[in-house]
Design a protein around this motif. Structure first.
Motif, PDB file in Angstrom:
ATOM      1  N   GLN A  38       8.435   2.713  -1.775  1.00 42.22           N
ATOM      2  CA  GLN A  38       8.225   2.657  -2.803  1.00 42.22           C
ATOM      3  C   GLN A  38       8.008   3.494  -2.692  1.00 42.22           C
ATOM      4  O   GLN A  38       8.104   4.724  -4.252  1.00 42.22           O
ATOM      5  CB  GLN A  38       6.909   1.396  -3.209  1.00 42.22           C
ATOM      6  N   LYS A  40       9.009   6.252  -1.441  1.00 40.47           N
ATOM      7  CA  LYS A  40      10.303   6.603  -1.672  1.00 40.47           C
ATOM      8  C   LYS A  40      10.957   7.220  -2.953  1.00 40.47           C
ATOM      9  O   LYS A  40      11.902   7.507  -3.095  1.00 40.47           O
ATOM     10  CB  LYS A  40      11.391   6.548  -0.343  1.00 40.47           C
ATOM     11  N   GLU A  41      11.210   5.605  -3.628  1.00 39.89           N
ATOM     12  CA  GLU A  41      11.484   5.995  -4.532  1.00 39.89           C
ATOM     13  C   GLU A  41      10.336   5.968  -6.082  1.00 39.89           C
ATOM     14  O   GLU A  41      11.147   5.929  -7.067  1.00 39.89           O
ATOM     15  CB  GLU A  41      12.434   4.091  -4.585  1.00 39.89           C
ATOM     16  N   ILE A  48      11.663  -1.736  -9.227  1.00 36.90           N
ATOM     17  CA  ILE A  48      13.278  -1.047  -8.734  1.00 36.90           C
ATOM     18  C   ILE A  48      14.128  -2.265  -9.040  1.00 36.90           C
ATOM     19  O   ILE A  48      15.656  -2.001  -9.771  1.00 36.90           O
ATOM     20  CB  ILE A  48      12.990  -0.875  -7.189  1.00 36.90           C
ATOM     21  N   VAL A  60      18.817  -0.151  -1.947  1.00 38.60           N
ATOM     22  CA  VAL A  60      18.356   0.698  -1.359  1.00 38.60           C
ATOM     23  C   VAL A  60      17.240   0.643  -0.730  1.00 38.60           C
ATOM     24  O   VAL A  60      17.109   1.320   0.372  1.00 38.60           O
ATOM     25  CB  VAL A  60      17.094   0.851  -2.741  1.00 38.60           C
TER      26      VAL A  60
END
Length: 168
Positions: A38, A40-41, A48, A60
């Motif tokens: 969460q 990093k994205e 996502i 991912v």
């Protein structure tokens, strides 16, 4: 000598709960792989999944888990991590993989809001289907299996600590 403990298993088995307490008991850091994803994205897991679909999410998850570097850490993974061969090979190199196992009926009781948890389900797939699909993968990648049936968090941690000498 492997410096980390990697917790795998179905959603709801208590990987994060057990992981936090185990890290305190052992003096290790705690890493929640879902929170790493969460961060990093910049999105929640369910966001996502909604954007890239279940298969895209698995890519991912595999990429991010393959890059986790830690020493003296308890790493709680997402339940779907076992679909990523690269991630599991990496995690197996940096730590001892502990499968927290629960019978299906007990797991079903614990999980009420499976979609809200960011669980990767394909169209038409049930929790039981998912359980049947994942158990062989958990068993394949596990260095150690801890059967949590009738165990509370403290008893699960005691069992992991007893087994610790075998894998440290």
């Amino acid at each position: 000598m492997k410096k980390n403990i990697i917790l795998i298993g179905m959603p709801g088995v208590g990987k994060s709960t057990v992981g936090v307490v185990l890290a305190k008991v052992m003096g290790y850091q705690f890493i929640d792989a879902d929170l790493v994803i969460q961060e990093k994205e910049g999105k929640l897991l369910r966001e996502i999944i909604a954007e890239v679909g279940p298969e895209g999410f698995l890519k991912v998850e595999n990429r991010i888990n393959s890059g986790i570097e830690a020493e003296h850490a308890i790493i709680a993974t997402g339940g779907s991590v076992v679909y990523g061969a690269e991630a599991m090979e990496h995690l197996g190199r940096i730590g001892t993989v502990v499968y927290l196992k629960l019978p299906y009926r007990e797991l079903e009781r614990r999980l009420s809001d499976i979609k809200g948890r960011g669980v990767v389900l394909r169209n038409g797939q049930t929790l039981h289907d998912l359980y049947e699909e994942r158990v062989p993968l958990y068993e394949k990648y596990a260095d150690v299996i801890v059967d949590e049936h009738h165990l509370n968090v403290e008893q699960t941690i005691e069992k992991i600590m007893e087994l610790k000498e075998r894998f440290q």
